[in-house]
Design a protein around this motif. Sequence first.
Motif, PDB file in Angstrom:
ATOM      1  N   UNK A 184      75.513  81.555  10.062  1.00 46.03           N
ATOM      2  CA  UNK A 184      75.944  81.357  11.449  1.00 46.03           C
ATOM      3  C   UNK A 184      76.027  79.868  11.785  1.00 46.03           C
ATOM      4  N   UNK A 185      75.035  79.115  11.349  1.00 46.98           N
ATOM      5  CA  UNK A 185      75.061  77.670  11.575  1.00 46.98           C
ATOM      6  C   UNK A 185      76.270  77.052  10.872  1.00 46.98           C
ATOM      7  N   UNK A 186      76.535  77.501   9.646  1.00 46.69           N
ATOM      8  CA  UNK A 186      77.704  77.011   8.912  1.00 46.69           C
ATOM      9  C   UNK A 186      78.990  77.284   9.676  1.00 46.69           C
TER      10      UNK A 186
ATOM     11  N   UNK B 147      79.083  84.907   2.787  1.00 40.51           N
ATOM     12  CA  UNK B 147      77.981  84.536   3.666  1.00 40.51           C
ATOM     13  C   UNK B 147      76.915  83.766   2.901  1.00 40.51           C
ATOM     14  N   UNK B 148      76.603  84.215   1.696  1.00 38.87           N
ATOM     15  CA  UNK B 148      75.598  83.538   0.886  1.00 38.87           C
ATOM     16  C   UNK B 148      76.028  82.119   0.541  1.00 38.87           C
ATOM     17  N   UNK B 149      77.314  81.946   0.255  1.00 36.96           N
ATOM     18  CA  UNK B 149      77.812  80.619  -0.096  1.00 36.96           C
ATOM     19  C   UNK B 149      77.710  79.678   1.095  1.00 36.96           C
ATOM     20  N   UNK B 150      78.120  80.134   2.266  1.00 42.39           N
ATOM     21  CA  UNK B 150      78.037  79.277   3.454  1.00 42.39           C
ATOM     22  C   UNK B 150      76.594  78.920   3.766  1.00 42.39           C
ATOM     23  N   UNK B 151      75.693  79.881   3.587  1.00 41.96           N
ATOM     24  CA  UNK B 151      74.274  79.619   3.812  1.00 41.96           C
ATOM     25  C   UNK B 151      73.746  78.594   2.811  1.00 41.96           C
ATOM     26  N   UNK B 152      74.142  78.733   1.563  1.00 38.38           N
ATOM     27  CA  UNK B 152      73.694  77.792   0.531  1.00 38.38           C
ATOM     28  C   UNK B 152      74.165  76.372   0.832  1.00 38.38           C
ATOM     29  N   UNK B 153      75.398  76.237   1.283  1.00 40.36           N
ATOM     30  CA  UNK B 153      75.944  74.913   1.557  1.00 40.36           C
ATOM     31  C   UNK B 153      75.220  74.246   2.724  1.00 40.36           C
ATOM     32  N   UNK B 154      74.867  75.022   3.743  1.00 42.58           N
ATOM     33  CA  UNK B 154      74.091  74.450   4.853  1.00 42.58           C
ATOM     34  C   UNK B 154      72.781  73.870   4.334  1.00 42.58           C
TER      35      UNK B 154
ATOM     36  N   UNK C 197      65.372  81.225   8.870  1.00 41.63           N
ATOM     37  CA  UNK C 197      65.853  80.638   7.616  1.00 41.63           C
ATOM     38  C   UNK C 197      66.627  81.639   6.776  1.00 41.63           C
ATOM     39  N   UNK C 198      66.921  82.809   7.322  1.00 40.00           N
ATOM     40  CA  UNK C 198      67.651  83.833   6.571  1.00 40.00           C
ATOM     41  C   UNK C 198      69.078  83.387   6.268  1.00 40.00           C
TER      42      UNK C 198
ATOM     43  N   UNK D 228      68.449  70.515  16.158  1.00 43.64           N
ATOM     44  CA  UNK D 228      69.627  70.615  17.032  1.00 43.64           C
ATOM     45  C   UNK D 228      70.443  71.855  16.693  1.00 43.64           C
ATOM     46  N   UNK D 229      70.682  72.078  15.416  1.00 42.62           N
ATOM     47  CA  UNK D 229      71.558  73.174  15.006  1.00 42.62           C
ATOM     48  C   UNK D 229      70.883  74.540  15.092  1.00 42.62           C
TER      49      UNK D 229
END
Length: 237
Positions: free
Chosen positions: A92-94, A118-125, A85-86, A147-148
């Motif tokens: 990476x999933x984003x 990176x933080x923004x992409x993680x937040x959006x996921x 969940x980091x 799945x992801x």
Amino acid sequence: MARVKGGAEALIRLEGRLGVRFSDRARLERALTHSSLKRSATDASYERLEFLGDRVLGLVIAQRLFETHPKSDEGDLSLRLNSAVSAQTCALVADEIGLAEFIRHGSDLKRAAAGKNRSIRADVVEALIAAIYLEHGLEAARAFVLERWAPHLEGPQVARRDPKTELQEWAHRRAGAPPAYELLDRSGPDHEPVFTVRATIPDVAPAEGRGPSKRVAEQRAAEVILLREGVWEPETA
């Protein structure tokens, strides 16, 4: 609410990548909207959805690890959960989904340092997980997450601990004292602050870290020392 670049066609394209259809398109847009576009405190952004999505993600991953690692103790399960969940894994999933082209943010954020993205992409996921949960329920959110995240639940990366915890234990062994963290600077606009923190340990060269919160900045400062002192090996791409 201002619209996602590309409008309805972009949202349809994103739904195809996610494998999920939304009847509430406003919620989907909200999950993609950074707070830098807010004109007032009541304007929508992904922050509340991110809060919920973080909890849903943690629940789903924790249950899966509990089921698939029956011989693991609480400590090992916690390491695996923290890795899964980091922000790094979420980003990476984003990237695997290709979310960057759909994220909406203000022009000032476009000039921000690349490391913060990176933080923004993680937040959006995480916000998208919440949007799926609210639209279709827990089972749909669980299916999306499993799945992801399937490629990210195993492998050597699960052995890496929280850097502050790792550094504290190393510092006790090395110097007999815990690290000290000092806030050096806070800059940037209110919606996108940047904190600079210095980590110090007796008889060890200090290190600085920067991040969107004090906690993240402290973690990055700790990580600098762990890598520099050879406690951690650099991660491969």
